[in-house]
Design an enzyme around this catalytic site. Structure first.
Site, PDB file in Angstrom:
ATOM      1  N   ASP A 193       0.820  -1.204   0.000  1.00  0.00           N
ATOM      2  CA  ASP A 193       0.000   0.000   0.000  1.00  0.00           C
ATOM      3  C   ASP A 193       0.865   1.271   0.000  1.00  0.00           C
ATOM      4  OD1 ASP A 193      -2.815   0.987   0.407  1.00  0.00           O
ATOM      5  OD2 ASP A 193      -1.934   1.867   2.219  1.00  0.00           O
ATOM      6  N   GLU A 247       1.815  -0.212  -4.810  1.00  0.00           N
ATOM      7  CA  GLU A 247       0.938   0.911  -5.138  1.00  0.00           C
ATOM      8  C   GLU A 247       1.780   2.173  -5.037  1.00  0.00           C
ATOM      9  OE1 GLU A 247      -3.167   3.225  -3.935  1.00  0.00           O
ATOM     10  OE2 GLU A 247      -1.899   2.413  -2.367  1.00  0.00           O
TER      11      GLU A 247
HETATM   12  C1  GLC Z   1      -4.306   3.016  -0.645  1.00  0.00           C
HETATM   13  C2  GLC Z   1      -5.542   2.161  -0.571  1.00  0.00           C
HETATM   14  C3  GLC Z   1      -6.669   3.024  -0.113  1.00  0.00           C
HETATM   15  C4  GLC Z   1      -6.332   3.592   1.243  1.00  0.00           C
HETATM   16  C5  GLC Z   1      -4.994   4.315   1.236  1.00  0.00           C
HETATM   17  C6  GLC Z   1      -4.486   4.579   2.626  1.00  0.00           C
HETATM   18  O1  GLC Z   1      -4.429   4.015  -1.599  1.00  0.00           O
HETATM   19  O2  GLC Z   1      -5.773   1.519  -1.787  1.00  0.00           O
HETATM   20  O3  GLC Z   1      -7.889   2.350  -0.093  1.00  0.00           O
HETATM   21  O4  GLC Z   1      -7.326   4.480   1.653  1.00  0.00           O
HETATM   22  O5  GLC Z   1      -4.001   3.544   0.607  1.00  0.00           O
HETATM   23  O6  GLC Z   1      -4.088   3.388   3.246  1.00  0.00           O
END
Ligand code: GLC
Ligand code: CA
Length: 508
Positions: A193, A247
């Protein structure tokens, strides 16, 4: 030799919304276990589970309060293990979402940290006497005053999601243990994440503001980030045949691609492609990706996730032919595809009609900020509807229902089962084709963009994707056998006649 994940179609499951197995209206591992045969029938080879750890769920699990357990809403550790075993029996691997940029303010580490300025865990988080101008990615200041110890703590997302201080080696050592714990449990890798947001420096330079909008320049991709990413990738690879997908909070190809590869994570999410606001430009972006990843690395391919409006509404204008066109692109191009749950049955967005129906913290923040800005309640609701990620989080519309005893935790969308069956069959056929050598091999032959028409050859298959009006193209292959198409395509010895939004695969 390809690695397993290079030949895998992944499927993202938003934990609370996939299938409720115990009748409390929240998706769980029991429900998931029941649906493994469904996923096997669809043909996917990997599942990404959004966070299932104990959490107060301010951000539905992205606020972890214990890294070593399963949230009771989702079941027990034994339920998780039974699900993973069942998935493995069906040849499906499972990767877990790792949220290591921040923890819940209820996590024991933070409870200790905020107990006094001299607590041994004080420096596990980012404390300052005075805030700088950094804004949270959900809106508002990223700094929160702690009255008990009279300092501010840093939270790049919600106030209840406090950022770990990655400049402290103790934090890093603890997180390695978390990774080891879940790999030992039999999971096959991680989705990391917001991994380029880790706080690695103590510079705290103010972010620039352009036209009233903060540019997130100094609160992500900090110096040392590339080396940190390489270290994470290397540590996980050193343990075995695992997969990492990062991500990267960016929609800029150059920022996204640099963290992917053998000196970083295996792959990173291509938001430059997957989360665009309209389908104009998708073809051009794929052409750019084709060049950047021509060195054998792989991009990711997706058009949906739990953080954006569903592709059915955002990109397909609620049209089945366009949805099928997009799916053919995603499942025949060079990259690692991620299907977002429900997309394979053409699920549409859920839009909360009042704040009472609003579940997502980002929608709630947008509402509050709009009111603070002097907007009316109606205007604030519209702003919240725009921002809310609830859109893609409505429960999966199973023929037997999502939950058998009670209402779901979030509003449901009206199912269209006939459409669902047609879409499912189309995805199933594409995924089956994807497993043949032609589509696993990296790279393209004859990759060509002609206006809104995209064509490429993968092995012995020609793929034609028409994102524009009806048109003809030259048939330079001669004998072409159609394998799969969303619309009627006519071929003669010289020409291929493609209706608007036609998507077709030919055997050459
Ligand atoms: C990422 C997740 C999202 C979350 C954020 C904070 O973007 O996909 O859903 O709110 O991280 O953890
Ligand atoms: Ca449940």
């Amino acid at each position: 030799m390809l690695k397993w994940w290079q030949e895998t179609v992944f499927y993202e499951i938003y934990m609370p919304s996939f299938k409720d197995g115990n009748g409390d209206g929240i998706g769980d591992f029991k429900g998931l276990l029941e649906k493994v045969p469904y996923l096997a029938e669809l043909g996917v080879g990997g599942i990404w589970l959004t966070p299932f750890y104990p959490s107060p769920k301010v951000d539905n699990g992205y606020d972890v309060s214990d890294y070593y357990a399963v949230d009771p809403d989702y079941g027990t550790m034994a339920d998780l293990e039974a699900f993973v075993a069942e998935a493995h029996r069906h040849g499906i691997r499972v990767i877990a979402d790792m949220v290591v940029n921040h923890v819940s303010t209820e996590h024991a580490w933070f409870v200790e940290s905020r107990s006094s300025r001299t607590n041994p865990k004080r420096d596990w988080f980012v404390w300052q006497d005075a805030p700088n101008n950094w804004e949270s990615f959900f809106g508002g200041s990223a700094w929160e005053w702690d009255a008990g110890t009279e300092q501010y703590y840093y939270h790049s997302f919600a106030t209840e999601q406090v950022d770990l201080n990655w400049a402290n080696p103790e934090v890093e050592r603890e997180i390695w243990k978390v990774f080891d714990f879940w790999l030992d449990k039999g999971l096959d890798g991680f989705r990391l994440d917001v991994i380029n947001n880790l706080t690695l420096t103590r510079d705290f330079m103010d972010n620039p503001v352009v036209d009233g909008e903060q540019q997130h320049v100094f609160d992500k991709d900090q110096p040392g980030m590339m080396a940190k990413m390489a270290e994470i990738g290397e540590r996980i690879r050193a343990r075995g045949d695992y997969f990492t997908v990062g991500e990267i909070s960016s929609d800029n190809l150059a920022e996204i691609e640099r963290y992917a590869g053998s000196d970083g994570l295996d792959v990173t999410f291509n938001f430059n492609f997957g989360s665009v606001a309209s389908r104009d430009g998708i073809v051009a972006e794929l052409a750019r990706m084709q060049q950047v990843y021509a060195d054998g690395r792989m991009p990711t391919l997706f058009f949906g996730s739990h953080d954006m409006s569903r592709s059915w509404n955002r990109l397909a204008d609620g049209r089945e032919d366009v949805a099928q066109l997009l799916s053919m692109l995603m499942l025949t191009a060079h990259g690692v595809p991620f299907v977002y749950f429900g997309e394979e049955i053409g699920m549409a967005d859920f839009v909360p009609e009042s704040m009472r129906e609003m579940r997502d913290v980002q929608g709630v923040y947008a509402y509050e900020l709009a009111l603070q800005d002097g907007k009316s309640e109606h205007e604030a609701l519209v702003a919240a509807q725009e921002k809310t990620r609830d859109k893609a989080r409505a429960p999966m519309t199973w023929p037997e229902g999502f939950s058998d005893k009670t209402e779901a935790w979030i509003g449901e969308v009206t199912p269209d089962f006939a459409r669902g069956q047609r879409m499912f069959a189309f995805y199933q056929a594409l995924i089956a084709l994807r497993k043949t050598a032609d589509f696993c091999e990296p790279g393209y032959r004859d990759f060509k963009v002609d206006g809104e028409l995209l064509t490429y050859v993968r092995g012995e298959h020609l793929v034609c994707l028409n994102f524009g009006a009806a048109r003809e193209m030259e048939n330079k292959w001669g004998d072409l056998t159609p394998v799969l198409a969303n619309l009627d395509v006519v071929v003669d010895a010289d020409r291929i006649m493609l209706p608007a939004f036609a998507a077709v695969i030919f055997k050459i």
